[in-house]
Scaffold this motif. Structure first.
Motif, PDB file in Angstrom:
ATOM      1  N   UNK A   1       8.383  10.031   3.057  1.00  0.00           N
ATOM      2  CA  UNK A   1       7.068   9.414   2.923  1.00  0.00           C
ATOM      3  C   UNK A   1       6.205   9.662   4.150  1.00  0.00           C
ATOM      4  N   UNK A   2       4.934   9.901   3.887  1.00  0.00           N
ATOM      5  CA  UNK A   2       3.925   9.882   4.928  1.00  0.00           C
ATOM      6  C   UNK A   2       3.745   8.423   5.331  1.00  0.00           C
ATOM      7  N   UNK A   3       3.721   8.137   6.633  1.00  0.00           N
ATOM      8  CA  UNK A   3       3.419   6.794   7.127  1.00  0.00           C
ATOM      9  C   UNK A   3       2.040   6.858   7.766  1.00  0.00           C
ATOM     10  N   UNK A   4       1.101   6.162   7.153  1.00  0.00           N
ATOM     11  CA  UNK A   4      -0.266   6.117   7.661  1.00  0.00           C
ATOM     12  C   UNK A   4      -0.352   4.973   8.667  1.00  0.00           C
ATOM     13  N   UNK A   5      -0.800   5.219   9.898  1.00  0.00           N
ATOM     14  CA  UNK A   5      -0.878   4.152  10.895  1.00  0.00           C
ATOM     15  C   UNK A   5      -1.710   2.965  10.396  1.00  0.00           C
ATOM     16  N   UNK A   6      -1.272   1.745  10.720  1.00  0.00           N
ATOM     17  CA  UNK A   6      -1.974   0.542  10.244  1.00  0.00           C
ATOM     18  C   UNK A   6      -3.460   0.503  10.577  1.00  0.00           C
TER      19      UNK A   6
ATOM     20  N   UNK B   1       2.652   5.843   2.440  1.00  0.00           N
ATOM     21  CA  UNK B   1       2.758   4.399   2.631  1.00  0.00           C
ATOM     22  C   UNK B   1       1.883   4.010   3.814  1.00  0.00           C
ATOM     23  N   UNK B   2       1.159   2.916   3.673  1.00  0.00           N
ATOM     24  CA  UNK B   2       0.225   2.444   4.692  1.00  0.00           C
ATOM     25  C   UNK B   2       0.594   1.016   5.067  1.00  0.00           C
TER      26      UNK B   2
ATOM     27  N   UNK C   1       9.002  -3.455   6.131  1.00  0.00           N
ATOM     28  CA  UNK C   1       9.994  -2.674   5.394  1.00  0.00           C
ATOM     29  C   UNK C   1      10.588  -3.349   4.154  1.00  0.00           C
ATOM     30  N   UNK C   2      10.756  -4.677   4.110  1.00  0.00           N
ATOM     31  CA  UNK C   2      11.370  -5.263   2.901  1.00  0.00           C
ATOM     32  C   UNK C   2      10.648  -4.910   1.600  1.00  0.00           C
ATOM     33  N   UNK C   3       9.336  -5.014   1.565  1.00  0.00           N
ATOM     34  CA  UNK C   3       8.591  -4.668   0.355  1.00  0.00           C
ATOM     35  C   UNK C   3       8.747  -3.206  -0.012  1.00  0.00           C
ATOM     36  N   UNK C   4       8.765  -2.336   1.002  1.00  0.00           N
ATOM     37  CA  UNK C   4       8.940  -0.910   0.761  1.00  0.00           C
ATOM     38  C   UNK C   4      10.334  -0.629   0.202  1.00  0.00           C
ATOM     39  N   UNK C   5      11.350  -1.280   0.763  1.00  0.00           N
ATOM     40  CA  UNK C   5      12.729  -1.088   0.287  1.00  0.00           C
ATOM     41  C   UNK C   5      12.845  -1.489  -1.176  1.00  0.00           C
ATOM     42  N   UNK C   6      12.275  -2.622  -1.537  1.00  0.00           N
ATOM     43  CA  UNK C   6      12.322  -3.089  -2.926  1.00  0.00           C
ATOM     44  C   UNK C   6      11.624  -2.094  -3.852  1.00  0.00           C
ATOM     45  N   UNK C   7      10.440  -1.625  -3.455  1.00  0.00           N
ATOM     46  CA  UNK C   7       9.676  -0.679  -4.284  1.00  0.00           C
ATOM     47  C   UNK C   7      10.422   0.644  -4.447  1.00  0.00           C
ATOM     48  N   UNK C   8      10.949   1.175  -3.360  1.00  0.00           N
ATOM     49  CA  UNK C   8      11.668   2.450  -3.448  1.00  0.00           C
ATOM     50  C   UNK C   8      12.957   2.302  -4.244  1.00  0.00           C
TER      51      UNK C   8
ATOM     52  N   UNK D   1       0.857  -1.188   0.000  1.00  0.00           N
ATOM     53  CA  UNK D   1       0.000   0.000   0.000  1.00  0.00           C
ATOM     54  C   UNK D   1       0.893   1.237   0.000  1.00  0.00           C
ATOM     55  N   UNK D   2       1.305   1.613  -1.212  1.00  0.00           N
ATOM     56  CA  UNK D   2       2.247   2.701  -1.420  1.00  0.00           C
ATOM     57  C   UNK D   2       1.774   3.529  -2.600  1.00  0.00           C
ATOM     58  N   UNK D   3       1.794   4.838  -2.429  1.00  0.00           N
ATOM     59  CA  UNK D   3       1.439   5.744  -3.507  1.00  0.00           C
ATOM     60  C   UNK D   3       2.527   6.802  -3.584  1.00  0.00           C
ATOM     61  N   UNK D   4       3.231   6.838  -4.724  1.00  0.00           N
ATOM     62  CA  UNK D   4       4.330   7.777  -4.908  1.00  0.00           C
ATOM     63  C   UNK D   4       3.934   8.860  -5.900  1.00  0.00           C
TER      64      UNK D   4
END
Length: 158
Positions: free
Chosen positions: A101-106, A27-28, A38-45, A10-13
């Protein structure tokens, strides 16, 4: 992109980097577990901005404070700062680029989270991460009160 658990990330850039914009996207995460999220976010970024070498996060909300995390063939250093707002994550790339990035609480309701991420990813956004979440949360609460109290009491004239 996918999360480490196989679910959609759940990422919108922002479509392109605009120097005057305050944030590069939203990012949510589904949890506050850095090893799961974080692994999925690291790969996407990394795919978008080049290899991520470091991330800076708030030490107040995440569960655990690991110092390094392997993801997508990279080993990323993690810095935990109690003075950092939980609504912000900063990623630094090998090229020296900074991605905010904005981090939206889960636990955020989906409509509020999606609207907050859209605002954060807008190229014209001049609002900081904590203020985006505050505004979206307040608007959501006001709408809930409005709906629960019967909505508008005015009668349309014929």
């Amino acid at each position: 992109m996918r999360s480490s658990d196989g679910s959609a990330l759940r990422l919108l850039l922002a479509e392109k980097h605009v120097s005057r914009a305050v944030l590069d996207g939203g990012w949510w995460p589904r949890t506050w577990d850095p090893e799961a999220e974080l692994p999925g976010l690291i790969v996407a970024l990394s795919a978008r901005y080049g290899p991520v070498r470091q991330m800076q996060l708030s030490g107040n909300v995440w569960q655990g404070r690991i110092r390094r995390l392997a993801a997508g063939g990279l080993v990323v250093r993690l810095g935990w700062f109690n003075s950092m707002d939980p609504a912000l994550l900063v990623a630094l790339t090998e090229r020296g680029d900074q991605v905010d990035l904005l981090v939206v609480p889960p636990s955020t309701p989906q409509p509020v989270a999606e609207e907050a991420m859209k605002t954060a990813a807008s190229s014209g956004n001049l609002v900081r991460a904590p203020q985006i979440l505050s505004a979206k949360t307040i608007a959501s609460r006001e709408k809930a009160v409005w709906d629960n109290e019967g909505g508008s009491t005015t009668v349309a004239s014929r």
